[in-house]
Write an enzyme that holds these catalytic residues in place. Structure first.
Site, PDB file in Angstrom:
ATOM      1  N   GLU A  40      14.014 -33.076  18.217  1.00 45.19           N
ATOM      2  CA  GLU A  40      15.136 -32.280  18.682  1.00 45.19           C
ATOM      3  C   GLU A  40      16.263 -33.085  19.283  1.00 45.19           C
ATOM      4  O   GLU A  40      16.899 -32.650  20.261  1.00 45.19           O
ATOM      5  CB  GLU A  40      14.638 -31.262  19.716  1.00 45.19           C
ATOM      6  CG  GLU A  40      14.090 -31.867  21.015  1.00 45.19           C
ATOM      7  CD  GLU A  40      12.598 -32.117  21.001  1.00 45.19           C
ATOM      8  OE1 GLU A  40      11.992 -32.178  22.084  1.00 45.19           O
ATOM      9  OE2 GLU A  40      12.025 -32.254  19.903  1.00 45.19           O
ATOM     10  N   ASN A  41      16.607 -34.232  18.736  1.00 44.74           N
ATOM     11  CA  ASN A  41      17.710 -35.017  19.280  1.00 44.74           C
ATOM     12  C   ASN A  41      18.972 -34.148  19.339  1.00 44.74           C
ATOM     13  O   ASN A  41      19.401 -33.609  18.320  1.00 44.74           O
ATOM     14  CB  ASN A  41      17.986 -36.236  18.401  1.00 44.74           C
ATOM     15  CG  ASN A  41      16.718 -36.964  18.020  1.00 44.74           C
ATOM     16  OD1 ASN A  41      15.966 -37.415  18.867  1.00 44.74           O
ATOM     17  ND2 ASN A  41      16.469 -37.074  16.725  1.00 44.74           N
ATOM     18  N   GLU A  89      13.592 -26.505  16.217  1.00 47.21           N
ATOM     19  CA  GLU A  89      14.356 -27.621  16.783  1.00 47.21           C
ATOM     20  C   GLU A  89      15.645 -27.145  17.423  1.00 47.21           C
ATOM     21  O   GLU A  89      16.092 -27.706  18.430  1.00 47.21           O
ATOM     22  CB  GLU A  89      14.645 -28.666  15.697  1.00 47.21           C
ATOM     23  CG  GLU A  89      13.402 -29.260  15.047  1.00 47.21           C
ATOM     24  CD  GLU A  89      12.390 -29.781  16.049  1.00 47.21           C
ATOM     25  OE1 GLU A  89      12.787 -30.407  17.042  1.00 47.21           O
ATOM     26  OE2 GLU A  89      11.176 -29.559  15.829  1.00 47.21           O
ATOM     27  N   HIS A 138      15.171 -26.044  20.917  1.00 43.13           N
ATOM     28  CA  HIS A 138      15.099 -27.168  21.853  1.00 43.13           C
ATOM     29  C   HIS A 138      16.469 -27.542  22.420  1.00 43.13           C
ATOM     30  O   HIS A 138      16.533 -28.205  23.467  1.00 43.13           O
ATOM     31  CB  HIS A 138      14.526 -28.398  21.157  1.00 43.13           C
ATOM     32  CG  HIS A 138      13.031 -28.442  21.114  1.00 43.13           C
ATOM     33  ND1 HIS A 138      12.259 -28.306  22.233  1.00 43.13           N
ATOM     34  CD2 HIS A 138      12.174 -28.648  20.075  1.00 43.13           C
ATOM     35  CE1 HIS A 138      10.983 -28.412  21.894  1.00 43.13           C
ATOM     36  NE2 HIS A 138      10.903 -28.606  20.594  1.00 43.13           N
TER      37      HIS A 138
END
Length: 839
Positions: free
Chosen positions: A257-258, A289, A292
């Site tokens: 989840e950058n 993701e 997040h």
């Protein structure tokens, strides 16, 4: 040296990072890259601490203009002394590209010779890329500049622009935890779009361009729908600028989840036939993701023991969003079919742990707790919480929590405070039972229990885990079916525990006579093991195909897997139920879990070796029946039947498929499917290495090479096993570089197939001695997968039990220990089952 929680707590009291400026030079060849970090931070005047750094060589390091001696770097720690109130640390170092999926991983695509690099800094790999204070509560903004080879594009957390040829600079980010930082670089194929003022990008290897462009509309639709739903639900707009999704090679996890630059394993760009399950899983991963961005990125856990604030929420929110806002409104079917089975297996293991507050004294220990408890159980517990306090209170509490801790960190206590205030009730007791205590209750029906007067009243019995008792209350549905699978009656129960009467089911059965099948947890509403009564098991084969609700059918298969593991359901019973139910099953997630249970668990593990050939032949016949019932390419049974037959069929049936002849609808030219067939033919010794070499020449891609390695390791002869084991476990050298993480997984996946146990038996001792040594060149995350895949589960026996216990008495890397503990527990389940059912 791994970072401990006490060290992290102490360091956070000394320093506070203000800003990172990172320069990376990726134009230095295939093995190393250059990294320069300028870190400004405040500190206690005169104090000492350390920064984290793991270089090939440290070229220079200065603190407030003062050059640090070489001795300041001790292992992965750069010691900093005599700190000022305001500080600047400047570090220049040569770094090594990873091949284990951690740090800055570099991979070359054999399809066109192009190379790609991407950062995966979870959980403690950031020091392999830049100097930092590597712990989740020390967040700061980032500026990132990247020098890349000509023809490459670069994507990062902040919007990237090429400011001069080969030089890329990102916009300053919001405060990020160190493990969220990423850079993805290479000659990507790209599809762009925009939604609600957010620039969107989807990227993958150039050789996947056609597949990416064909599948991007579906992925972008899910992306847009998820954004709209989260904006409405959370009341906070996405805060990280552009939103890029990069499908990268050899990725250890499903995705990461950058913020602003999510990375995914690129198998999610399908190159072969993909069923409903694959599409649903991809949509779920996209939505997971994105969740997040709020849970994990905007609000980050204080320390890893609250990792559930990331994963449980994203798991739950993704399924909720898919059901509410996308075409994938059957998301909970897949949860019941696969995610719950994963979580129940984790709960049965001695390594089980609470959803929240699991002990994580250091980062190596914490890494092991990213498992079915943190994901599947945590999601299920949140569903129970909503039943407990109501959805309006839940959403209000979540919003308050996000607003209160935006761009900062939070703990379980913080979250419970927000929910308690929104619900107007104390959640301490509920949290103690569901979040802080490990273990799960068991649901069972007593048909003649609680007798009063002349009639017997069926009841639901909820039994706490005897080893980890807790006062849990459940919202659950109990349904009764006749022998055709038609629902006769149901009782919807709220906040129950102990022994619970079932008035609707009792009323529907005149005179107290038993129905054919009673299913606790119909609809899969709660987290609990299900133990079917004998009459229900007897009726299962006939009734299961007729049950209308797909989530309940999926839950039944997961419960059967749980019963198999607990020696309550015989392996032969599961095969008989599969034979009766699968030809009529039309939901791909249910087909997938059922065929995996029958082949992967029952035949490959639980049955004694002497019974496996006949059982494989029986499953091959079942696969033919499933195929015969299918109505063309779009019927899920076509793909499910073909895959099952590819894993069980004989050489006469599968050799034409390997040659590309007489394939089922939709599988012509499908190279991933061809490698499935190749693996089975190799197990049968019905192809040659030359045949595999020829197949690889026709499909010299990343997936082709992995398929080749798995098939090559699957030949049953002793010479092949010697080759495969050496390829898997030998230390790398200049002449023989390390295999990538995916290559190791492929070798391990194919290894444990042979015609007899004697060929494989010597490798039990080799596993015990060789796998732990791989920690010298393989990162913890990658090694955990290798240790699990390479475990000799096919040889379950008391003798193996002795060897594994001897292994666990040794000092082991944390990744290996956890994998061995879990695999050992699963092996003990096989031994216990054979003690009951094998005569």
């Amino acid at each position: 040296m791994t970072l401990t929680r006490d060290e992290a707590r102490e360091r956070s009291q000394i320093v506070r990072p203000e800003h990172y400026d990172i320069e990376l030079d990726l134009d230095r060849g295939p093995r190393e890259f250059a990294s320069t970090t300028r870190l400004t931070f405040t500190a206690q005047n005169g104090a000492s601490t350390f920064a984290d750094l793991d270089p090939v060589s440290l070229e220079s390091a200065t603190l407030n203009g003062r050059k640090l001696p070489a001795s300041a770097l001790d292992g992965r720690r750069l010691h900093l002394t005599d700190l000022a109130e305001h500080n600047e640390l400047v570090v220049t170092a040569a770094m090594r590209y990873g091949c284990d999926g951690q740090g800055l991983h570099r991979a070359e695509d054999p399809a066109d010779g192009e190379a790609y690099a991407y950062g995966h800094l979870f959980m403690d790999a950031a020091p392999r890329v830049y100097a930092c204070f590597d712990q989740p509560d020390l967040k700061a903004p980032y500026d990132v500049t990247v020098r890349a080879p000509g023809g490459w594009s670069v994507v990062a957390n902040g919007a990237m622009r090429e400011v001069e040829p080969g030089l890329w600079r990102a916009e300053t980010t919001k405060p990020l935890a160190t493990y969220f930082v990423t850079v993805c670089a290479g000659p990507f194929a790209t599809v762009t779009d925009e939604h609600d003022g957010i620039r969107l990008g989807i990227h993958a290897r150039a050789s996947l361009r056609d597949h990416l462009e064909a599948q991007a509309p579906e992925m972008l639709t899910v992306t847009k729908q998820s954004f709209d739903h989260y904006h409405s639900l959370f009341g906070i707009r996405y805060p990280f600028g552009e939103y890029h999704q990069v499908f990268v090679p050899e990725f250890n996890a499903g995705a990461m989840e950058n913020p602003g630059c999510v990375t995914f394993r690129d198998q999610l760009v399908f190159t072969g036939a993909a069923g409903r399950t694959e599409h649903l899983v991809r949509a779920n991963t996209i939505s997971h993701e994105m969740a997040h961005m709020w849970f994990g990125d905007l609000v980050t856990m204080q320390w890893w023991d609250d990792l559930w604030l990331n994963e449980s929420f994203a798991e739950y929110m993704a399924n909720r969003t898919l059901e509410a806002a996308t075409e994938f409104d059957d998301a909970w079917v897949d949860v019941a079919a696969s995610r719950k089975a994963w979580g129940y297996a984790a709960e049965r293991s001695p390594s089980t742990h609470p959803v929240a507050g699991a002990p994580a004294d250091d980062t190596d220990t914490a890494l092991q707790n990213f498992d079915g408890i943190s994901y599947a159980k945590g999601s299920a517990v949140l569903r129970q919480l909503i039943h407990h306090i109501g959805d309006d209170a839940f959403v209000a509490g979540v919003r308050a929590h996000l607003e209160r801790h935006a761009f900062a960190n939070a703990t379980l206590a913080d979250f419970l405070e927000a929910l308690s205030q929104a619900a107007g009730r104390d959640l301490t007791e509920w949290a103690q039972a569901w979040l802080v205590t490990a273990g799960m209750d068991t649901l069972q029906i007593e048909r003649d229990g609680d007798k009063s007067g002349e009639t017997a009243s069926p009841r639901l019995v909820i039994t706490p885990d005897p080893d980890r008792p807790a006062k849990r209350v459940h919202t659950v549905r109990v349904a009764a079916y006749d022998r055709t699978g038609a629902e006769v009656a149901a009782d919807d129960l709220h906040g129950v525990s102990g022994h619970v009467k079932l008035p609707n089911i009792a009323a529907a059965i005149p005179g107290g006579e038993s129905v054919a099948l009673v299913v606790p947890n119909a609809g899969d509403l709660t987290w609990a093991g299900v133990a079917f009564d004998d009459a229900s098991l007897e009726a299962m084969a006939g009734a299961l195909p007729g049950i209308e609700d797909a989530t309940t059918r999926a839950m039944i298969w997961t419960a059967l897997a749980h019963g198999l593991a607990r020696a309550e359901v015989a392996p032969e019973q599961i095969l008989a139920i599969a034979e009766a139910a699968l030809p009529a099953e039309t939901q791909m997630p249910v087909l997938d879990v059922a065929t995996s249970l029958a082949l992967g668990a029952v035949v490959r593990r639980f049955l004694p070796w002497s019974e496996r050939p006949a059982a494989l032949a029986g499953l091959a016949d079942l696969a033919e029946r499933v195929l015969a019932e299918a109505d063309g390419e779009h019927d899920p049974r076509t793909l499910a039947g073909a895959r099952l037959l590819a894993g069980t069929g004989d050489a006469g049936r599968l050799t034409p498929w390997f040659r590309g002849e007489d394939l089922p609808d939709g599988l012509d030219g499908d190279t991933p499917f061809r490698w499935r067939v190749a693996r089975r033919l190799a197990q049968l010794d019905a192809v040659t290495i030359d045949d595999l070499d020829e197949a690889l020449a026709a499909d010299d891609t990343m997936s082709g090479r992995l398929g080749y390695l798995t098939a090559r390791a699957s030949f049953p002869d002793a010479a092949t096993k010697v080759w495969a084991w050496e390829e898997l476990t030998a230390a790398p050298s200049e002449d023989s570089p390390a295999h990538s993480n995916y290559e190791m997984n492929a070798l391990a996946s194919g290894f444990w197939s042979a015609d007899d146990e004697a060929t494989l038996a010597p490798y039990v001792e080799r596993y015990v001695s060789d796998i732990p040594r791989m920690r010298e060149w393989v990162g913890e995350d990658a090694l955990a997968r290798v240790a699990a895949l390479a475990f000799p589960a096919a040889l379950a026996s008391e003798e193996l039990d002795v060897e594994v216990r001897r292994m666990l008495d040794q000092q082991l890397p944390a990744s290996v220990r956890r994998s061995v503990v879990d695999a050992h527990a699963a092996m003990r389940e096989v031994i216990a089952s054979r003690a009951v059912f094998v005569r």
